[in-house]
Scaffold this active site. Structure first.
Site, short mmCIF file in Angstrom:
data_model
loop_
_atom_site.label_atom_id
_atom_site.label_comp_id
_atom_site.label_asym_id
_atom_site.label_seq_id
_atom_site.Cartn_x
_atom_site.Cartn_y
_atom_site.Cartn_z
N GLU A 21 86.23 23.15 15.79
CA GLU A 21 86.19 21.78 15.26
C GLU A 21 85.02 21.65 14.28
O GLU A 21 84.03 22.36 14.39
CB GLU A 21 85.95 20.79 16.40
CG GLU A 21 87.19 20.02 16.84
CD GLU A 21 87.61 18.94 15.86
OE1 GLU A 21 87.27 19.02 14.67
OE2 GLU A 21 88.31 18.02 16.31
N ASP A 22 85.14 20.71 13.35
CA ASP A 22 84.02 20.47 12.44
C ASP A 22 82.93 19.64 13.11
O ASP A 22 81.76 19.99 13.10
CB ASP A 22 84.49 19.81 11.13
CG ASP A 22 85.32 18.54 11.34
OD1 ASP A 22 85.59 18.14 12.50
OD2 ASP A 22 85.71 17.92 10.33
N ARG B 182 84.59 17.87 0.47
CA ARG B 182 84.74 19.03 1.36
C ARG B 182 84.18 20.30 0.73
O ARG B 182 83.77 21.23 1.42
CB ARG B 182 86.23 19.28 1.68
CG ARG B 182 86.90 18.20 2.50
CD ARG B 182 88.26 18.71 3.00
NE ARG B 182 89.14 17.63 3.42
CZ ARG B 182 89.15 17.08 4.63
NH1 ARG B 182 88.29 17.50 5.54
NH2 ARG B 182 90.00 16.12 4.94
N LYS C 7 77.51 14.80 17.19
CA LYS C 7 76.84 13.52 17.02
C LYS C 7 76.86 12.82 18.38
O LYS C 7 77.68 11.94 18.62
CB LYS C 7 77.65 12.69 16.03
CG LYS C 7 76.90 12.18 14.83
CD LYS C 7 77.74 11.17 14.10
CE LYS C 7 78.29 11.65 12.80
NZ LYS C 7 79.06 10.61 12.08
N PHE D 181 76.48 9.62 8.43
CA PHE D 181 77.77 10.16 7.99
C PHE D 181 77.52 11.41 7.18
O PHE D 181 76.84 11.38 6.16
CB PHE D 181 78.57 9.13 7.19
CG PHE D 181 80.02 9.49 7.12
CD1 PHE D 181 80.88 9.12 8.15
CD2 PHE D 181 80.52 10.25 6.07
CE1 PHE D 181 82.22 9.50 8.14
CE2 PHE D 181 81.86 10.64 6.04
CZ PHE D 181 82.71 10.25 7.07
N ASP E 179 82.53 13.61 17.42
CA ASP E 179 82.00 12.27 17.16
C ASP E 179 82.23 11.43 18.43
O ASP E 179 81.50 11.57 19.39
CB ASP E 179 82.69 11.72 15.92
CG ASP E 179 82.10 10.43 15.41
OD1 ASP E 179 80.87 10.27 15.50
OD2 ASP E 179 82.84 9.59 14.89
#
Ligand code: IMP
Ligand code: MG
Length: 172
Positions: A96-97, A162, A128, A149, A100
């Protein structure tokens, strides 16, 4: 809206950490065949670099969560792309990036568990933790970030940014 001048995480820091993660994952899965499931689209850049550090045997496949653009999230996420091959008995590593709220990854864990894999673990580039709503076990983590963000290295804002080679803050 402005992109931070200095990276939050530089190219060199990313490269170094990915080598470390690759070593740990390769050691943990020694003697087992790994199926890396890359979560589109954000994790593609990270996964491409990470997978090159793995000592194999490795298979690569992709999943994509349905996005809820402009709509309140209702119930768990569903998936618009899911591997066709059987996942039964596989050793699955989700890549996963960013973690959150945790909703997307929690739904993916639940969906994958139904396939009865031999093992299921998560590798996230970023976390995060201040935003978490559902707890998700993350076996391999790149970096913890504050509640800002972030964009770049696969992470987007409305599909932009990206391509940036490092992680930057988008000042909204
Ligand atoms: P979650 O279900 O709230 O954990 O959402 C995770 C997804 O939200 C990630 O895979 C990203 O696509 C997106 N996301 C969350 N925070 C950020 C951010 O700071 N920058 C870019 N995308 C983000
Ligand atoms: Mg996104």
């Amino acid at each position: 809206m402005q992109v931070s001048n200095r990276p939050l995480i530089s190219r060199a820091e990313l490269d170094r950490r990915i080598v470390e993660l690759g070593e740990v994952i390769s050691r943990d899965y020694a003697g087992r065949e790994l199926l890396v499931l890359v979560v589109l689209k954000g994790a593609v850049f990270f996964a491409a670099d990470l997978i090159k550090q793995l000592k194999g045997p490795v298979e690569v496949d992709f999943v994509r969560a349905k996005s809820y653009q402009g709509v309140e999230r209702q119930g768990p996420a569903t998936f618009s792309l899911f591997p066709e091959a059987s996942l039964f008995g596989r050793n699955i590593l989700i890549v996963e990036d960013i973690l959150d709220t945790g909703h997307t990854t929690a739904a993916l864990f639940e969906r994958l568990r139904r396939e009865n894999p031999a093992s299921l673990a998560l590798c996230a580039l970023l976390d995060k933790p201040s935003r978490r709503q559902i707890s998700v076990p993350c076996a391999y983590l790149g970096f913890t970030v504050p509640d800002v963000f972030v964009i770049g290295y696969g992470l987007d804002y409305n599909e932009q940014y990206r391509h940036l080679p490092d992680i930057r803050i988008l000042e909204l």
